[in-house]
Design a protein around this motif. Structure first.
Motif, PDB file in Angstrom:
ATOM      1  N   THR A   1       0.858  -1.178   0.000  1.00  0.00           N
ATOM      2  CA  THR A   1       0.000   0.000   0.000  1.00  0.00           C
ATOM      3  C   THR A   1       0.894   1.228   0.000  1.00  0.00           C
ATOM      4  O   THR A   1       1.990   1.199   0.553  1.00  0.00           O
TER       5      THR A   1
ATOM      6  N   GLU B   1      -3.647   4.192   5.473  1.00  0.00           N
ATOM      7  CA  GLU B   1      -4.294   2.902   5.204  1.00  0.00           C
ATOM      8  C   GLU B   1      -3.531   1.772   5.876  1.00  0.00           C
ATOM      9  O   GLU B   1      -4.127   0.854   6.444  1.00  0.00           O
TER      10      GLU B   1
ATOM     11  N   GLN C   1      -4.431   1.602   9.522  1.00  0.00           N
ATOM     12  CA  GLN C   1      -5.763   1.013   9.709  1.00  0.00           C
ATOM     13  C   GLN C   1      -5.721  -0.503   9.526  1.00  0.00           C
ATOM     14  O   GLN C   1      -6.329  -1.245  10.297  1.00  0.00           O
TER      15      GLN C   1
END
Length: 85
Positions: free
Chosen positions: A48, A53, A56
């Motif tokens: 990613t 993100e 999370q």
């Protein structure tokens, strides 16, 4: 990016592995050690580009699988500049 997760027993949880290591160290002459806690180290590579993100995702992974939230705490570090080979 590389994520490093450390999972440790909560302070109120008995840690028999830590006690055993502490006793072993004392028997080897390392009597300065007053406490030992044994945990888990997990390193993973996330595909990613967003650090938000990644945070999370790792938080969800820790809560759902990597740590037992009843008896363990976790912390993690994200290194967005590196990938594990």
């Amino acid at each position: 990016m590389i994520v490093r997760v450390i999972v440790t027993p909560k302070p109120v949880v008995n840690d028999p592995q830590g006690v055993t290591v502490k006793q072993g160290l004392a028997s080897l002459g390392f009597r300065e050690v007053t406490d030992v806690r044994i945990g888990k180290y997990i390193e993973m590579n996330l595909d990613t580009s967003s650090e938000h993100e990644a945070r999370q995702l790792v938080e969800a992974m820790c809560r759902q699988l990597l740590a037992n939230h009843v008896i363990e705490d976790f912390q993690f570090d994200i290194d967005p500049e590196h990938k594990r080979r």
